[in-house]
Design an enzyme around this catalytic site. Structure first.
Site, PDB file in Angstrom:
ATOM      1  N   ASP A  86      13.479 -58.612  65.870  1.00 50.27           N
ATOM      2  CA  ASP A  86      13.371 -59.336  64.606  1.00 50.27           C
ATOM      3  C   ASP A  86      13.630 -60.813  64.882  1.00 50.27           C
ATOM      4  OD1 ASP A  86      13.576 -60.295  61.969  1.00 50.27           O
ATOM      5  OD2 ASP A  86      14.409 -58.395  61.262  1.00 50.27           O
ATOM      6  N   ASP A  97      10.171 -65.145  58.947  1.00 50.52           N
ATOM      7  CA  ASP A  97      11.006 -64.030  59.389  1.00 50.52           C
ATOM      8  C   ASP A  97      10.030 -62.879  59.663  1.00 50.52           C
ATOM      9  OD1 ASP A  97      12.875 -61.977  59.567  1.00 50.52           O
ATOM     10  OD2 ASP A  97      13.685 -62.239  57.543  1.00 50.52           O
ATOM     11  N   HIS A 157      12.889 -59.800  51.177  1.00 47.02           N
ATOM     12  CA  HIS A 157      13.622 -60.820  50.428  1.00 47.02           C
ATOM     13  C   HIS A 157      12.816 -62.086  50.283  1.00 47.02           C
ATOM     14  CE1 HIS A 157      14.435 -62.421  54.507  1.00 47.02           C
ATOM     15  NE2 HIS A 157      14.423 -61.134  54.816  1.00 47.02           N
ATOM     16  N   HIS A 165      17.931 -65.460  52.189  1.00 43.74           N
ATOM     17  CA  HIS A 165      17.853 -64.462  51.119  1.00 43.74           C
ATOM     18  C   HIS A 165      17.879 -65.191  49.786  1.00 43.74           C
ATOM     19  CE1 HIS A 165      18.095 -60.640  53.396  1.00 43.74           C
ATOM     20  NE2 HIS A 165      18.459 -61.487  54.330  1.00 43.74           N
ATOM     21  N   GLU A 190       9.644 -56.148  54.674  1.00 43.09           N
ATOM     22  CA  GLU A 190      10.080 -55.463  55.891  1.00 43.09           C
ATOM     23  C   GLU A 190      10.367 -53.981  55.696  1.00 43.09           C
ATOM     24  OE1 GLU A 190      13.872 -56.916  57.464  1.00 43.09           O
ATOM     25  OE2 GLU A 190      13.969 -58.344  55.827  1.00 43.09           O
ATOM     26  N   GLU A 284       7.801 -56.425  60.019  1.00 46.19           N
ATOM     27  CA  GLU A 284       8.087 -57.457  59.009  1.00 46.19           C
ATOM     28  C   GLU A 284       7.166 -58.650  59.208  1.00 46.19           C
ATOM     29  OE1 GLU A 284      12.032 -59.188  59.320  1.00 46.19           O
ATOM     30  OE2 GLU A 284      11.951 -59.914  57.246  1.00 46.19           O
TER      31      GLU A 284
END
Ligand code: MN
Ligand code: MN
Length: 300
Positions: A86, A97, A157, A165, A190, A284
């Protein structure tokens, strides 16, 4: 609402992450040290012109998230491992992300596919005005269709500048959520799939932190460390490996960190494992919500 500059910067962060993702199959192999992998990935982000938005997470088998190498970490990628990588990069605070799963056990190929296709299906329904419930339903439906469980207490998120977040969550299971996706918003989606119970729990170990209160240091060293963290990472997550230029011995840094966690100056993110130690897979990406559909920043 639409601001060319932040879209450009987000896409730039996406290019940086995407280049690293493409390199991963050559880098992630059984026998490789997790420490070296984390450092290499973070260095590639810097060489690409970005900054890591959080420590590279290498989460193996039943570990779902939040594992990053600590300074003395000797662990290696085991044979037959299912490895989640990740990665986060930011360009001027605009974060991408993204994560992928690399499996060295063909037994889990289907579970890898379950989370990958869940992400693809989720992206198909994203547009301005869509209910988060609709996106969550796609994820749950897809993963269940493969015969696995989505992890119910890990979510996608919203992302904002320097904020990982940003308020709204995208759960991996259906529910009556209050959130609607709006044009111009940025989201990390994700899906996680598992053959366990579909839930994660916190472990004792924790290697990732973030700044909660910059002005709460009591001693000189505490104050200096908090200032160093703010100057270098703002409120984005960081780890001990990233403090090697802070001029204090490793053991002492750890002690200061623990004190700062205790008095609420730092948030701490324990390693998360599947409750029944099921194997976990994850994909993700980060998208910008637009009328023409989501602008997808990395390849899936
Ligand atoms: Mn991530
Ligand atoms: Mn994320």
């Amino acid at each position: 609402m639409y601001d060319e500059e932040y879209i450009e910067k987000t896409l730039k962060a996406g290019e940086i992450v995407n280049r690293v993702l493409r390199d991963l199959p050559r880098m992630v192999k059984p026998g490789v040290k997790v420490f070296d992998l984390c450092e290499k990935i973070e260095n590639l982000i810097i060489e690409g012109g970005g900054k890591p938005a959080f420590p590279c997470n290498i989460s193996i088998n039943n570990i779902a998230a939040h594992y990053t190498a600590f300074p003395e970490d000797q662990s290696i990628i085991p044979d037959d491992a299912v490895v989640k990588v990740d990665i986060g990069a930011h360009f001027d605070g605009y974060i991408v992300d993204a994560a992928t799963t690399i499996s060295f056990n063909s037994k889990y190929d289907d579970m890898v596919e379950a989370s990958r296709i869940a992400l693809k299906n989720a992206l198909k329904v994203i547009k301005p005005g869509v209910r988060v419930s609709t996106v969550s339903k796609e994820i749950e439906r897809t993963i269940s269709g493969f015969g696995y469980k989505p992890i119910s207490n890990l979510t996608g998120h919203m992302l904002k500048r320097y904020i990982l977040h940003g308020g709204k969550n995208i759960p991996n299971v259906y529910g009556e959520y209050p959130w609607i996706m709006e044009e111009g918003e940025i989201y990390a989606i994700e899906p996680f799939a598992t053959d366990g119970i579909g839930s994660v729990t916190e472990m004792q170990q924790a290697y990732i932190y973030s700044l909660a209160k910059v002005h709460s240091g009591r001693t000189r060293l505490e104050k200096e460390l908090l200032r160093y963290i703010y100057d270098n990472f703002k409120t984005l997550p960081f780890c001990e490996r990233w403090l090697k230029n802070f001029n204090v011995k490793q053991e002492n840094i750890r002690e200061i960190i623990y004190r700062l966690v205790e008095n609420g100056a730092l948030n701490i993110y324990p390693v998360l494992r599947e409750v029944k130690n099921g194997i976990v897979t994850q994909f993700e990406t980060t998208v910008i919500v637009s009328k023409e559909g989501p602008i997808i920043t990395t390849e899936i």
